[in-house]
Scaffold this active site. Structure first.
Site, PDB file in Angstrom:
ATOM      1  CB  SER A 952      -0.913   0.004   1.229  1.00 47.56           C
ATOM      2  OG  SER A 952      -0.148   0.141   2.408  1.00 47.56           O
ATOM      3  CG  HIS A 953       0.563   6.104  -0.664  1.00 48.07           C
ATOM      4  ND1 HIS A 953       1.147   6.689  -1.762  1.00 48.07           N
ATOM      5  CD2 HIS A 953       0.708   6.996   0.340  1.00 48.07           C
ATOM      6  CE1 HIS A 953       1.622   7.873  -1.440  1.00 48.07           C
ATOM      7  NE2 HIS A 953       1.356   8.088  -0.174  1.00 48.07           N
ATOM      8  CG  MET A 954      -0.384   5.307   4.191  1.00 46.71           C
ATOM      9  SD  MET A 954       0.252   6.988   3.979  1.00 46.71           S
ATOM     10  CE  MET A 954      -0.020   7.661   5.603  1.00 46.71           C
TER      11      MET A 954
END
Length: 996
Positions: A952-954
């Site tokens: 995921s992005h984070m």
């Protein structure tokens, strides 16, 4: 006599008429009122005077008499009363949101006066912790003190008895002269010579606007409740107790100690808190105060010290009426825990068991000190499903249902334990006093939703067109992670946009173009009770190389489904632990170990390997072509925004070009990013790279998020100005698809200013060593790829960067579209909050002129009602049988630990509505959404997300800057961590610990 119930106005809380408010055991306010009057009249003499949604009251109680007060919104309460069909009988009248004990109703009719007014002299303290706001809003009057000079302020209860002679006069009164309320009417009648008396109900009544008032009316105090129940229960055991207030302890400590020793003899004791601060309307602090175990009853000094310690834990502001409970210590415990008999947040009809069957402690749940807690959720009315999930809880359920029947109340918080003989012990019974007015639903509506979920699942569990596999599995995180991106209970617009832009068909189009099976027209995401679920069978089909034969594809798909079925905790890691979607050097060994037990033959594995090799080879060379449309998207955005169309048309156009030129390119970029991440992980697994070197490589280049941090630093130093920063980054917003959240440009102080530069890349400091380059060359040779090692390294960097940069571009179209929709809604008088209940089809229909703005408020109102049901229905994160809709265990997700770093700090749950100092804190957020990038500019020490995957992005952002993070910890662990004050995230050791 005639009874007139005044129910014309809107309720003080919620949207249902007060008479239809759910109280307990599926009974409503009107049921209680009818029952309270049965000593003085029969239902055919009860008249309901109503206006607000009176049709719903009539539908529920057709046997009553009704008077419709058509002009109730413009007239006074007294007008409602004087609209009644008065006859020649005595009258009792009351408000529709109150209830009185039957004895009160009977006794008020025996008072010798023409008019008897029900008042309450103990109104300020009728129930514990009555709020000052509620006290200030009470309807009061001053009456003469009995046998004394002066006046006393009392609360008017709304209960009035009129004798027959007054009843005949009421229909002749001039409303204009009588005033606006009942007390004005009574003063008018008194001036005409009728006698007036006051009857003190002394707290024996309740208003339905306060959950604490209702709970007190039914249950009394906690100690009183246990004392009442102790001789009555047959399906559990309630130990004898000594209870006393803190003031009683200080006044007569010796006699209390004598009572304790006399009652318990030579035993070990548990001394428990029962503070008023332990549970209140706004929060529960169960376990927040001391409970002392294994106290020797023979030693008065030990008992005294333990009681003093419990009282001291209440704090300096404690009340003298706070209680202490002393009971015999239970030994030989097999399980203990707490059960709520309703959903704590919404009041929906579910049992929630939180228990410990490992440590033999009776305090582990309330203290929060155990890591072995389990949570089981059971739908009320479907108790048989508990035997499938956890049969050991069956005797607890029987005991709880008995308590509900004995108390006549079904919103309870019960502490229990099961001893080694199987006997259930009850320690505490508290009311759940949270106000659930916003979710005041008929339980039948929730039952209907569950039945609809079951029917849908049963139908789709059958073989589906163009989809292989023998069973259906649904979960909220396997693919495109809806729980992470739009949440588990998204609003209508966010859900519809996610489907329209990606998960209806773009997701499958990308997979087919990449070389996997074409599963169209299957959508990826379905809804159960308005909650998004990934069709895992369709997802797993879409990861089968298109080159595979039908038999091989079908066998491998079933193997994947069985692996997932047997390991539900893999549902957010299916590309790591279930399916093979990229070829890596260790593929053959891993695939044989994973798939052979499920009847996948070596020949099929070889076929799969050839297919994945072909996909992986092509992946290394196609990224630029796959994302080329982004240049067109950028130009289209500029053209649309500079045009002269209406705000609605611009919003619609931006969504369309986003879908055509943006989300397919992003799907390809996201797939490339996953390929790159998988390859890097495999290089670590095969020894080509160390974990430390992989981490250093990821830090050696920036993504868009890193560039954002550099830009914020440039703003802080004056190198660029705010408009320049906004023009590039202002479109970002927490919750990419949620229209009600602000974009960064709307609150630059929070999102765009930062004193912390978290960009740590330094490409000059990282070079692959010769042995590493040789290993990468060996990988390419085995893959059969013609590209060079340098091109491979460039691909790894570009793929990870493109995943973020292409998302940045497509989300700009989406964010601008949301801005224009907000503007269009404002022009039509629709609030931003209400627009979150819009749907993409509404936007399209408004553009095509097949729907008018004037119809939107009614549509939104209906969707809000549906969303209240969505919010109340409890569903698991993983569904593979009909039983899962009725009973399930919340399993702990295995977090994705990012970096090998460690952080010890105060933990804080981020709130968008409260000003918080985040510097140096470990911050908890629900979603791993890129709109939270701004957090990295506030000097946070670590990050925890409830949902989100390893890619995921984070996760990528945290890896880039070297921030310790736990991504996707799941519901259970997230809830547990949120109760802690200070924690340690040890990413290397893969643990999260509470720090004292």
């Amino acid at each position: 006599m005639d009874v007139f119930i005044l129910g014309a106005g809107r309720p003080a809380y919620g949207t249902k008429p007060a008479a239809l408010k759910n109280i307990a055991l599926n009974s409503r306010a009107m049921d209680w009122q009818i029952h309270s009057f049965d000593t003085v009249t029969t239902p055919n003499n009860i008249h309901f005077l109503g206006g607000y949604h009176i049709d719903k009251v009539i539908e529920s109680y057709p046997f009553l008499n009704f008077t419709v007060v058509a002009d109730w919104q413009k007239k006074s309460l007294l007008h409602t009363f004087l609209s009644a069909p008065f006859g020649c009988k005595p009258i009792i009248t009351c408000y529709s949101d109150t209830v009185f004990r039957k004895e009160v109703i009977k006794d008020i009719t025996t008072v010798e006066a023409d008019i008897v007014v029900g008042i309450d002299s103990i109104w300020r303290s009728r129930y514990a912790d009555r709020t000052q706001l509620d006290i200030d809003g009470a309807e009061t009057l001053d009456i003469p003190l009995a046998n004394q000079a002066g006046l006393e302020t009392v609360e008017f209860t709304g209960l009035v008895h009129f004798k027959q002679s007054v009843a005949q006069r009421l229909s002749q009164l001039d409303e204009a002269e009588a005033g606006n309320d009942l007390m004005s009417l009574i003063r008018q009648l008194e001036s005409l010579g009728y006698s007036v008396a006051y009857f003190d109900v002394k707290g024996e009544w309740a208003e339905f606007n306060s959950p604490r008032d209702i709970a007190h009316f039914i249950l009394g105090t906690k100690a009183e409740t246990l004392a009442r129940l102790e001789p009555l229960v047959q399906k559990s055991h309630i130990g004898k107790q000594v209870s006393f207030t803190t003031s009683q302890w200080y006044d007569d400590k010796a006699s209390i100690l004598t009572s304790v020793q006399s009652l318990f003899g030579n035993t070990q004791l548990v001394i428990r808190s029962s503070s008023k601060g332990e549970d209140n309307w706004y929060a529960s602090n169960a376990g927040g105060f001391e409970s002392i175990l294994n106290v020797d009853s023979n030693c008065r000094e030990t008992v005294t010290a333990a009681v003093d310690e419990v009282i001291a834990s209440y704090g300096e502001g404690s009340c003298n009426n706070d209680q202490v409970l002393i009971q015999q210590q239970l030994t030989e415990v097999s399980a203990s825990g707490v059960v709520f008999t309703c959903n704590l947040e919404t009041g929906a009809p579910y049992y929630r068991f939180n228990f410990d069957d490992k440590t033999q402690s009776t305090e582990s749940v309330t203290s929060g000190g155990s890591g072995d807690l389990r949570t089981v959720i059971l739908s009320r009315g479907h108790e048989q499903h508990l035997y499938t999930v956890e049969p050991a809880l069956s005797p607890v359920l029987s005991a709880i249902k008995e308590l509900e029947l004995l108390l006549g109340y079904d919103k309870l918080d019960i502490e229990f334990a099961i001893d080694t003989r199987g006997l259930v012990h009850i320690f505490q019974v508290r009311p759940v006093t949270i106000d659930h007015s916003a979710y005041d639903l008929d339980s039948n509506e929730i039952s209907y939703q569950r039945a609809a979920c079951e029917a849908y699942f049963t139908d789709h569990n059958l073989p589906q067109h163009n989809i292989l596999g023998d069973k259906a599995i649904y979960a909220n995180m396997p693919d495109w992670n809806p729980a992470e991106i739009i949440g588990t209970k998204p609003k209508t617009l966010a859900f519809s946009l996610y489907r329209q832009l990606i998960t209806n068909d773009v997701w499958a189009m990308q997979r087919a173009e990449f070389g996997y099976r074409d599963v169209r027209p299957a959508p990826l995401i379905n809804a159960f009770a308005g909650q998004p679920y990934v069709d895992a069978r369709a997802s797993l089909n879409s990861f089968i190389p298109a080159s595979l034969s039908h038999d091989s594809a079908n066998c491998i798909t079933n193997a994947y489904l069985n692996i997932l079925s047997e390991n539900p905790h893999f549902h957010d890691k299916i590309e790591f632990d279930v399916a093979f979607t990229v070829w890596t050097p260790d593929f053959s060994d891993n695939a044989s170990a994973r798939l052979t037990p499920y009847k996948v033959t070596p020949a099929m594995i070889s076929e799969l390997e050839l297919g994945l090799k072909d996909i992986t080879r092509k992946a290394l060379a196609r990224l630029d072509n796959d994302t080329a449309s982004i240049a067109t998207l950028r130009q289209q955005n500029k053209d649309i925004c500079s045009g002269n169309q209406s705000a609605l048309n611009k919003g619609y156009a931006l969504l369309e070009v986003c879908r055509e030129y943006g989300t397919l390119a992003f799907s390809h970029a996201a797939r490339a990013g996953f390929v790159a991440t998988t390859l890097l992980n495999s290089f670590v697994a095969t020894g080509a790279l160390s974990e430390q070197r992989r981490s250093e490589f990821l830090k050696s280049f920036n993504t868009v998020a890193g560039d954002f941090e550099l830009a914020k630093s440039a703003l802080a130093s004056g190198k660029i100005n705010l408009p320049e920063l906004i023009s590039t980054y202002g479109h970002l917003r927490p919750g990419t698809y949620e229209i009600s959240t602000q974009a960064y440009w709307e609150d630059p102080e929070r999102y765009l200013y930062s004193a912390h530069n978290t960009s740590t890349h330094d490409s000059a400091n990282f070079l692959f060593r010769q042995d590493e380059l040789c290993s990468l060359k060996g990988f390419l040779d085995k893959l059969g790829s013609a590209i060079s090692v340098e091109q491979l390294i460039a691909y790894l960097i570009s793929a990870i960067q493109s995943r973020e940069s292409v998302k940045f571009d497509f989300s700009k179209s989406l964010s601008l579209a949301l801005d224009y929709i907000v503007s269009a809604g404002a022009e039509a008088g629709i609030s931003r909050t209400d627009l979150s209940f819009f749907d993409f089809n509404d936007i399209e229909s408004l553009k095509l002129n097949t729907l008018q703005w004037r119809s939107i408020p009614a549509i939104i109102a209906q969707r809000k009602a549906e969303y209240a049901i969505t919010s109340s229905v409890e569903l698991p994160s993983f569904i593979q049988s009909v039983s899962d809709f009725y009973c399930f265990e919340r399993f702990s997700s295995l977090p994705n630990y990012i970096t090998t770093e460690k952080a010890v700090a105060e933990v804080i749950c981020y709130s968008a509505t409260v000003e918080q100092d985040l510097n140096g804190k470990i911050v908890m957020i629900t979603q791993a959404d890129p709109g939270y990038d701004w957090l990295f500019g506030h000097g946070i020490a670590g990050l925890i997300t409830q949902y989100g995957g390893a890619n995921s992005h984070m996760a990528i952002r945290a890896a880039e800057i070297g921030l310790p993070a736990a991504i996707g910890v799941g519901d259970k662990l997230f809830d547990k961590i949120s109760t802690m004050q200070r924690i340690e995230i040890d990413c290397s050791g893969q643990t999260i610990r509470k720090v004292i």
